[in-house]
Design an enzyme around this catalytic site. Structure first.
Site, short mmCIF file in Angstrom:
data_model
loop_
_atom_site.label_atom_id
_atom_site.label_comp_id
_atom_site.label_asym_id
_atom_site.label_seq_id
_atom_site.Cartn_x
_atom_site.Cartn_y
_atom_site.Cartn_z
N ASP A 136 12.75 9.02 21.28
CA ASP A 136 11.56 8.93 20.43
C ASP A 136 11.68 9.85 19.20
O ASP A 136 12.43 10.83 19.21
CB ASP A 136 10.31 9.35 21.21
CG ASP A 136 9.84 8.29 22.19
OD1 ASP A 136 10.63 7.37 22.49
OD2 ASP A 136 8.69 8.38 22.64
N HIS A 152 7.50 3.06 17.18
CA HIS A 152 6.79 4.27 17.64
C HIS A 152 5.75 4.68 16.60
O HIS A 152 5.59 5.85 16.32
CB HIS A 152 7.82 5.39 17.88
CG HIS A 152 7.29 6.58 18.64
ND1 HIS A 152 6.41 6.47 19.69
CD2 HIS A 152 7.51 7.91 18.50
CE1 HIS A 152 6.13 7.69 20.15
NE2 HIS A 152 6.76 8.58 19.44
N HIS A 161 14.07 12.83 23.12
CA HIS A 161 13.66 12.88 21.71
C HIS A 161 14.86 13.22 20.83
O HIS A 161 15.38 14.34 20.90
CB HIS A 161 12.56 13.92 21.51
CG HIS A 161 11.27 13.55 22.17
ND1 HIS A 161 11.08 13.66 23.52
CD2 HIS A 161 10.12 13.01 21.66
CE1 HIS A 161 9.86 13.23 23.82
NE2 HIS A 161 9.26 12.83 22.71
N HIS A 167 3.28 8.49 13.32
CA HIS A 167 3.18 9.40 14.47
C HIS A 167 1.84 10.12 14.56
O HIS A 167 1.73 11.21 15.12
CB HIS A 167 4.32 10.43 14.47
CG HIS A 167 4.72 10.85 15.86
ND1 HIS A 167 4.26 11.99 16.46
CD2 HIS A 167 5.52 10.25 16.79
CE1 HIS A 167 4.76 12.08 17.69
NE2 HIS A 167 5.53 11.03 17.91
#
Ligand SMILES: [Zn+2]
Length: 251
Positions: free
Chosen positions: A59, A110, A202, A114
């Site tokens: 991510d 995603h 991540h 964010h």
């Protein structure tokens, strides 16, 4: 006929002190934005438990060299990965996105920015904005969505569904963003993983390119060798879940 719980609620509200009248919507609103509080239809957390495959998902990129180093580690061990990309980074590092696709990895959505969804935002345009950024950059639109901070509201679920995307969460998460020791990070990932697992890692941080992900990059070969030793092959989410990774048509 009015259900009993609804009648009870109205009765309670009619008798309520004004403080309660303010408190109730606040609590309900909080439930809408609390992480994981609302799973309308739920997201996918893992694949089939009886096959020797797992999905490593990354991510918060794109994140330049860190993203490419993670991809290279996967390739060196005969694996592929899924990258949940923050849309705005596609405009900053389109060449990284195209390299990932060309090298056989899957890109997923995603969000565009964010941002944590707001309970007061009924549109939740970030899904569609990001899909357009993918379309512009790689000519395709991801079919998998994961919300920033794993946070969903009733509105965001509707927007995700309307766009035709599928929510994919995870069943292994070890706070890799805080890790300071690669060996320890690898050990914790391997301790949690089982056949069908979706591992959350991540390669970036909050969609801000340039973040240091050295510990993860160092841990990658250890994670991959550990998986190999247990007969677990890292595959893309579309292979793990046996469903297309890109939409037939962009929303
Ligand atoms: Zn994130």
């Amino acid at each position: 006929m009015i259900p009993g719980w609804l009648r009870a609620t109205f009765g309670y509200l009619r008798r309520s002190h004004p403080v309660r009248l303010v408190a109730i919507p606040l609590v309900l609103g909080g439930a809408l934005i609390a992480p994981g509080a609302l799973h309308l239809g739920g997201g996918t957390g893992h694949g089939a438990r009886d096959e020797g495959v797992v999905a490593l998902t990354f991510d918060d990129g794109l994140n330049g060299d860190a993203t490419l180093a993670v991809a290279k580690a996967l390739e060196d061990h005969g694996g592929t990965g899924t990258f949940f990309v923050v849309g705005r980074t596609l405009e900053m590092q389109p060449e990284v996105a195209r390299a990932l696709v060309q090298r056989g990895h899957l890109l997923a959505n995603h969000s565009a920015d964010h941002e944590t969804p707001s309970a007061f935002d009924p549109v939740y345009s970030t899904v569609a904005v990001a899909e357009r950024q993918f379309e512009t950059t790689i000519g395709r639109c991801p079919a998998f969505y994961r919300a920033p901070h794993g946070t969903y509201t009733a509105w965001s679920w509707l927007a995700i569904r309307r766009a035709g995307l599928r929510v994919v969460n995870w069943d292994v998460e070890v706070r890799d963003w805080d890790a300071t020791d690669a060996k320890d990070l690898a050990r914790r990932v391997l301790a949690g993983v089982e056949p069908g697992s979706i591992v959350l890692l991540h390669d970036g941080r909050d969609g801000h390119p340039g973040r240091d992900r050295t510990v993860l990059v160092q841990a990658m070969p250890m994670i991959l060798e550990g998986l190999q030793a247990r007969g677990l092959r890292p595959v893309r989410l579309d292979a793990l879940l046996d469903t297309p990774g890109y939409l037939e048509r962009c929303p």
